[in-house]
Scaffold this motif. Structure first.
Motif, PDB file in Angstrom:
ATOM      1  N   ASP A 178       0.827  -1.209   0.000  1.00 29.01           N
ATOM      2  CA  ASP A 178       0.000   0.000   0.000  1.00 29.01           C
ATOM      3  C   ASP A 178       0.860   1.256   0.000  1.00 29.01           C
ATOM      4  O   ASP A 178       0.599   2.214  -0.733  1.00 29.01           O
ATOM      5  CB  ASP A 178      -0.919  -0.022   1.224  1.00 29.01           C
ATOM      6  N   ARG A 179       1.919   1.250   0.829  1.00 27.23           N
ATOM      7  CA  ARG A 179       2.814   2.417   0.882  1.00 27.23           C
ATOM      8  C   ARG A 179       3.496   2.665  -0.456  1.00 27.23           C
ATOM      9  O   ARG A 179       3.502   3.797  -0.972  1.00 27.23           O
ATOM     10  CB  ARG A 179       3.877   2.208   1.969  1.00 27.23           C
ATOM     11  N   LEU A 180       4.056   1.615  -1.035  1.00 28.69           N
ATOM     12  CA  LEU A 180       4.760   1.763  -2.310  1.00 28.69           C
ATOM     13  C   LEU A 180       3.810   2.173  -3.417  1.00 28.69           C
ATOM     14  O   LEU A 180       4.180   2.950  -4.320  1.00 28.69           O
ATOM     15  CB  LEU A 180       5.477   0.456  -2.671  1.00 28.69           C
ATOM     16  N   TYR A 181       2.599   1.658  -3.365  1.00 30.87           N
ATOM     17  CA  TYR A 181       1.601   2.036  -4.379  1.00 30.87           C
ATOM     18  C   TYR A 181       1.352   3.544  -4.346  1.00 30.87           C
ATOM     19  O   TYR A 181       1.362   4.212  -5.391  1.00 30.87           O
ATOM     20  CB  TYR A 181       0.305   1.267  -4.149  1.00 30.87           C
ATOM     21  N   HIS A 182       1.163   4.082  -3.162  1.00 28.43           N
ATOM     22  CA  HIS A 182       0.841   5.502  -3.057  1.00 28.43           C
ATOM     23  C   HIS A 182       2.065   6.395  -3.263  1.00 28.43           C
ATOM     24  O   HIS A 182       1.935   7.532  -3.731  1.00 28.43           O
ATOM     25  CB  HIS A 182       0.196   5.791  -1.699  1.00 28.43           C
ATOM     26  N   GLU A 211      -4.691 -12.732  -0.287  1.00 24.70           N
ATOM     27  CA  GLU A 211      -4.764 -11.318   0.095  1.00 24.70           C
ATOM     28  C   GLU A 211      -3.978 -10.424  -0.857  1.00 24.70           C
ATOM     29  O   GLU A 211      -4.428  -9.328  -1.213  1.00 24.70           O
ATOM     30  CB  GLU A 211      -4.239 -11.160   1.526  1.00 24.70           C
ATOM     31  N   SER A 212      -2.806 -10.873  -1.275  1.00 25.48           N
ATOM     32  CA  SER A 212      -1.995 -10.053  -2.191  1.00 25.48           C
ATOM     33  C   SER A 212      -2.611 -10.010  -3.580  1.00 25.48           C
ATOM     34  O   SER A 212      -2.552  -8.980  -4.268  1.00 25.48           O
ATOM     35  CB  SER A 212      -0.559 -10.576  -2.248  1.00 25.48           C
ATOM     36  N   ALA A 213      -3.223 -11.107  -4.010  1.00 26.80           N
ATOM     37  CA  ALA A 213      -3.908 -11.107  -5.304  1.00 26.80           C
ATOM     38  C   ALA A 213      -5.098 -10.165  -5.272  1.00 26.80           C
ATOM     39  O   ALA A 213      -5.390  -9.474  -6.265  1.00 26.80           O
ATOM     40  CB  ALA A 213      -4.364 -12.526  -5.659  1.00 26.80           C
ATOM     41  N   SER A 214      -5.778 -10.120  -4.148  1.00 26.69           N
ATOM     42  CA  SER A 214      -6.903  -9.200  -3.987  1.00 26.69           C
ATOM     43  C   SER A 214      -6.430  -7.751  -4.057  1.00 26.69           C
ATOM     44  O   SER A 214      -7.071  -6.900  -4.684  1.00 26.69           O
ATOM     45  CB  SER A 214      -7.614  -9.467  -2.652  1.00 26.69           C
ATOM     46  N   PHE A 215      -5.269  -7.472  -3.419  1.00 26.74           N
ATOM     47  CA  PHE A 215      -4.697  -6.124  -3.484  1.00 26.74           C
ATOM     48  C   PHE A 215      -4.374  -5.745  -4.925  1.00 26.74           C
ATOM     49  O   PHE A 215      -4.681  -4.634  -5.381  1.00 26.74           O
ATOM     50  CB  PHE A 215      -3.436  -6.051  -2.622  1.00 26.74           C
ATOM     51  N   ALA A 216      -3.740  -6.689  -5.640  1.00 22.44           N
ATOM     52  CA  ALA A 216      -3.384  -6.423  -7.038  1.00 22.44           C
ATOM     53  C   ALA A 216      -4.618  -6.150  -7.883  1.00 22.44           C
ATOM     54  O   ALA A 216      -4.655  -5.211  -8.694  1.00 22.44           O
ATOM     55  CB  ALA A 216      -2.601  -7.605  -7.600  1.00 22.44           C
ATOM     56  N   GLN A 217      -5.643  -6.963  -7.691  1.00 25.95           N
ATOM     57  CA  GLN A 217      -6.872  -6.793  -8.471  1.00 25.95           C
ATOM     58  C   GLN A 217      -7.552  -5.454  -8.156  1.00 25.95           C
ATOM     59  O   GLN A 217      -8.002  -4.747  -9.056  1.00 25.95           O
ATOM     60  CB  GLN A 217      -7.832  -7.948  -8.187  1.00 25.95           C
ATOM     61  N   LYS A 218      -7.597  -5.108  -6.881  1.00 22.69           N
ATOM     62  CA  LYS A 218      -8.237  -3.857  -6.461  1.00 22.69           C
ATOM     63  C   LYS A 218      -7.564  -2.650  -7.088  1.00 22.69           C
ATOM     64  O   LYS A 218      -8.235  -1.678  -7.475  1.00 22.69           O
ATOM     65  CB  LYS A 218      -8.196  -3.755  -4.936  1.00 22.69           C
ATOM     66  N   LEU A 221      -3.094  -3.914 -10.592  1.00 19.89           N
ATOM     67  CA  LEU A 221      -1.667  -4.205 -10.713  1.00 19.89           C
ATOM     68  C   LEU A 221      -1.430  -5.609 -11.253  1.00 19.89           C
ATOM     69  O   LEU A 221      -2.235  -6.508 -11.061  1.00 19.89           O
ATOM     70  CB  LEU A 221      -0.978  -4.078  -9.350  1.00 19.89           C
ATOM     71  N   LYS A 222      -0.288  -5.787 -11.899  1.00 19.83           N
ATOM     72  CA  LYS A 222       0.108  -7.111 -12.379  1.00 19.83           C
ATOM     73  C   LYS A 222       0.575  -7.971 -11.197  1.00 19.83           C
ATOM     74  O   LYS A 222       1.042  -7.455 -10.177  1.00 19.83           O
ATOM     75  CB  LYS A 222       1.214  -6.999 -13.427  1.00 19.83           C
ATOM     76  N   PHE A 223       0.476  -9.286 -11.373  1.00 23.50           N
ATOM     77  CA  PHE A 223       0.705 -10.247 -10.296  1.00 23.50           C
ATOM     78  C   PHE A 223       1.600 -11.345 -10.854  1.00 23.50           C
ATOM     79  O   PHE A 223       1.181 -12.127 -11.695  1.00 23.50           O
ATOM     80  CB  PHE A 223      -0.655 -10.807  -9.869  1.00 23.50           C
ATOM     81  N   GLY A 256      -5.521 -15.394 -13.442  1.00 23.90           N
ATOM     82  CA  GLY A 256      -6.345 -14.447 -14.174  1.00 23.90           C
ATOM     83  C   GLY A 256      -5.538 -13.745 -15.240  1.00 23.90           C
ATOM     84  O   GLY A 256      -4.362 -14.063 -15.455  1.00 23.90           O
ATOM     85  N   GLU A 257      -6.134 -12.779 -15.902  1.00 24.44           N
ATOM     86  CA  GLU A 257      -5.447 -12.087 -16.996  1.00 24.44           C
ATOM     87  C   GLU A 257      -4.258 -11.272 -16.506  1.00 24.44           C
ATOM     88  O   GLU A 257      -3.327 -11.010 -17.271  1.00 24.44           O
ATOM     89  CB  GLU A 257      -6.436 -11.180 -17.730  1.00 24.44           C
ATOM     90  N   ASN A 258      -4.265 -10.855 -15.241  1.00 27.36           N
ATOM     91  CA  ASN A 258      -3.144 -10.087 -14.702  1.00 27.36           C
ATOM     92  C   ASN A 258      -2.052 -10.965 -14.113  1.00 27.36           C
ATOM     93  O   ASN A 258      -1.030 -10.464 -13.650  1.00 27.36           O
ATOM     94  CB  ASN A 258      -3.638  -9.115 -13.622  1.00 27.36           C
ATOM     95  N   THR A 259      -2.259 -12.289 -14.122  1.00 30.14           N
ATOM     96  CA  THR A 259      -1.295 -13.211 -13.525  1.00 30.14           C
ATOM     97  C   THR A 259      -0.201 -13.576 -14.520  1.00 30.14           C
ATOM     98  O   THR A 259      -0.482 -13.898 -15.670  1.00 30.14           O
ATOM     99  CB  THR A 259      -1.997 -14.494 -13.054  1.00 30.14           C
ATOM    100  N   GLN A 260       1.040 -13.513 -14.038  1.00 30.65           N
ATOM    101  CA  GLN A 260       2.190 -13.834 -14.877  1.00 30.65           C
ATOM    102  C   GLN A 260       2.990 -14.946 -14.203  1.00 30.65           C
ATOM    103  O   GLN A 260       3.368 -14.816 -13.041  1.00 30.65           O
ATOM    104  CB  GLN A 260       3.061 -12.593 -15.070  1.00 30.65           C
ATOM    105  N   LEU A 261       3.250 -16.007 -14.938  1.00 29.30           N
ATOM    106  CA  LEU A 261       3.933 -17.181 -14.407  1.00 29.30           C
ATOM    107  C   LEU A 261       5.377 -17.175 -14.902  1.00 29.30           C
ATOM    108  O   LEU A 261       5.651 -17.417 -16.077  1.00 29.30           O
ATOM    109  CB  LEU A 261       3.215 -18.455 -14.857  1.00 29.30           C
ATOM    110  N   ALA A 262       6.300 -16.861 -13.992  1.00 30.87           N
ATOM    111  CA  ALA A 262       7.711 -16.810 -14.362  1.00 30.87           C
ATOM    112  C   ALA A 262       8.289 -18.222 -14.424  1.00 30.87           C
ATOM    113  O   ALA A 262       8.113 -19.008 -13.497  1.00 30.87           O
ATOM    114  CB  ALA A 262       8.489 -15.965 -13.358  1.00 30.87           C
ATOM    115  N   HIS A 263       8.916 -18.532 -15.512  1.00 25.95           N
ATOM    116  CA  HIS A 263       9.572 -19.815 -15.814  1.00 25.95           C
ATOM    117  C   HIS A 263       8.594 -20.834 -16.399  1.00 25.95           C
ATOM    118  O   HIS A 263       8.699 -21.179 -17.568  1.00 25.95           O
ATOM    119  CB  HIS A 263      10.312 -20.384 -14.595  1.00 25.95           C
ATOM    120  N   ALA A 264       7.673 -21.356 -15.590  1.00 23.76           N
ATOM    121  CA  ALA A 264       6.670 -22.315 -16.077  1.00 23.76           C
ATOM    122  C   ALA A 264       7.308 -23.439 -16.896  1.00 23.76           C
ATOM    123  O   ALA A 264       6.822 -23.809 -17.958  1.00 23.76           O
ATOM    124  CB  ALA A 264       5.617 -21.587 -16.914  1.00 23.76           C
TER     125      ALA A 264
END
Length: 449
Positions: A178-182, A211-218, A221-223, A256-264
């Motif tokens: 939240d701090r970094l976002y603002h 909880e972090s995914a909810s923050f990103a969605q709200k 932000l990308k996840f 979801g569409e904002n989810t990014q899977l590194a390596h996979a």
């Protein structure tokens, strides 16, 4: 401010992959205003602009996007060769990073940003997971700000089963997000952004994932999360939760569409189908996967299923460079040798992954093409060199011949940040000396020669 790039071999990366052998790009402030090759029109424009960049002997294209790295690891490049992933972390990366001071993260990030820019990446996603002090993330942002790069700090975290000194309480993680976002998201007229990065399936609790995914969605932000990088990672998740990595994510509801899977690297067909249905993106790191002997990601399967695949170097601790130009060749060759199909990826495919799909990772639809209205993130690559010339096709020359040392000029938001192969806003020599001095001090503190 109007800038004209002229006489370049333009790769527009538009839907038709249009190429102009002697074209021009007109830039007004931070955006591309016009692209073409009409000589009469060029003569008119030359009288109207504030600055002219002669791109004779250069291939001009949109900047590459390094979609997953760890900038602090510039201080660890070459420290831990020839180790598998988990041993590499336990024996080298964790001990070294815990000795880094807060100001070291600025220096490490700054030299990493300069490296990215000078080797063709106009944008970088830094998944930053070392939070020994609160200011480490701010220092990464400050380095991005100073260098002129387009940067997304993917604020990374772990709260279970990780090094005790690197774990964080979930409440602290959410407060920091939240701090970094603002304080930072959208800074430098949108050049700097925040994204959210749970470290991996075994280092984050299900509660913190949700909880972090909810923050990103709200906050839109990308996840981004390390996913199935090795067989051991998959086995660990199966043992703990009874599910493979992507199945676990799907059960938590964080795909979801904002989810990014590194390596996979180690996804089975069921998981690939889940990624496809969710509209998630894969970030492919071919060099790091080879370096750590992690395996070969099934890139053709991803592409055949319509899954966007972006490219990245991964951190300099497991590459050991952040040369995105070199990643292009590794991407193509690794898939060719692993599938025994020489036609599995073409140069144009690889460039789209590095540029257009990289823009997708950043959540930008105004990056990745030389076209009117697009952001002016542009690189000029010198092709008049013995290891590149003569050139039949510029796309082939870029993917199979060029490397980061061939990048001559770089613009981000229409501003020149690399000129004649030199960083514009950073004293490279002084920075290198300071970084070298600091790693010597850290090695001494660890009792190493």
């Amino acid at each position: 401010m109007k800038t004209l790039i002229k006489n370049g071999w333009l790769l527009t990366l538009d839907s038709n992959f249009t190429v102009y052998e002697k074209g021009y790009v007109l830039i007004t402030d931070d955006r591309i205003a016009e692209v073409g090759q009409d000589e009469a029109r060029l003569a008119e424009l030359e009288k109207q602009v504030d600055e002219i960049i002669d791109a004779s002997g250069k291939i001009v294209l949109p900047g590459l996007v390094n979609s997953h790295t760890h900038l602090f690891q510039t201080f660890t490049r070459g420290l831990a060769d020839d180790k598998p992933l988990l041993d590499w972390l336990r024996e080298e990366i964790w001990p070294f990073s815990l000795q880094m001071r807060e100001e070291d993260f600025y220096l490490a990030a700054l030299i990493g940003c300069v490296e990215n820019l000078k080797t063709g990446a106009t944008a970088v996603v830094d998944q930053h997971y070392i939070h020994t002090t609160r200011g480490t993330s701010d220092n990464v942002f400050k380095a991005m700000q100073k260098s002129g790069i387009r940067g997304s700090l993917c604020r990374c975290f772990a709260d279970i089963e990780y090094h005790p000194d690197l774990r964080e309480d979930g409440k602290v993680v959410l407060e920091e997000l939240d701090r970094l976002y603002h304080e930072w998201h959208g800074a430098e007229e949108g050049r700097l952004t925040l994204s959210v990065g749970p470290l991996n399936p075994w280092g984050c609790s299900p509660e913190l994932f949700i909880e972090s995914a909810s923050f990103a969605q709200k906050h839109g932000l990308k996840f981004q999360v390390h996913t199935a990088e090795t067989q051991t990672v998959v086995e660990r998740t199966v043992t703990k939760y009874g599910k493979r990595n992507v199945e676990f994510f799907a059960e938590l509801g964080i795909l979801g569409e904002n989810t990014q899977l590194a390596h996979a690297v180690w996804l089975d067909d069921k998981e690939i189908e889940l990624v496809k249905k969710a509209g998630s993106t894969v970030v492919h790191c071919p060099v790091a996967n080879m370096y750590l002997a992690s395996g070969v990601a099934p890139v053709p399967k991803f592409l055949n299923n319509g899954i966007p695949v972006a490219l990245a170097t991964d951190g300099p601790g497991s590459n050991n460079s952040q040369d995105m130009m070199s990643v292009l060749k590794f991407t193509a060759c690794l898939q060719k040798v692993s599938t025994l199909d020489s036609t599995v990826l073409y140069p144009e495919d690889v460039l789209r992954m590095a540029v257009l799909n990289g823009a997708h990772v950043l959540g930008r639809n105004d990056l990745g093409q030389l076209a009117s209205g697009m952001k002016a993130d542009i690189i000029l690559v010198d092709w008049k060199k013995p290891h590149i010339a003569p050139v039949h096709k510029p796309a082939s020359a870029l993917v199979y011949n060029a490397n980061g040392n061939d990048v001559d000029t770089v613009l981000v938001d229409g501003k020149v940040v690399v000129k004649n192969k030199r960083a514009v806003f950073v004293d490279e020599e002084a920075l290198i000396e300071e970084c070298q001095s600091r790693i010597k001090a850290i090695r001494k503190a660890l009792g190493r020669n």
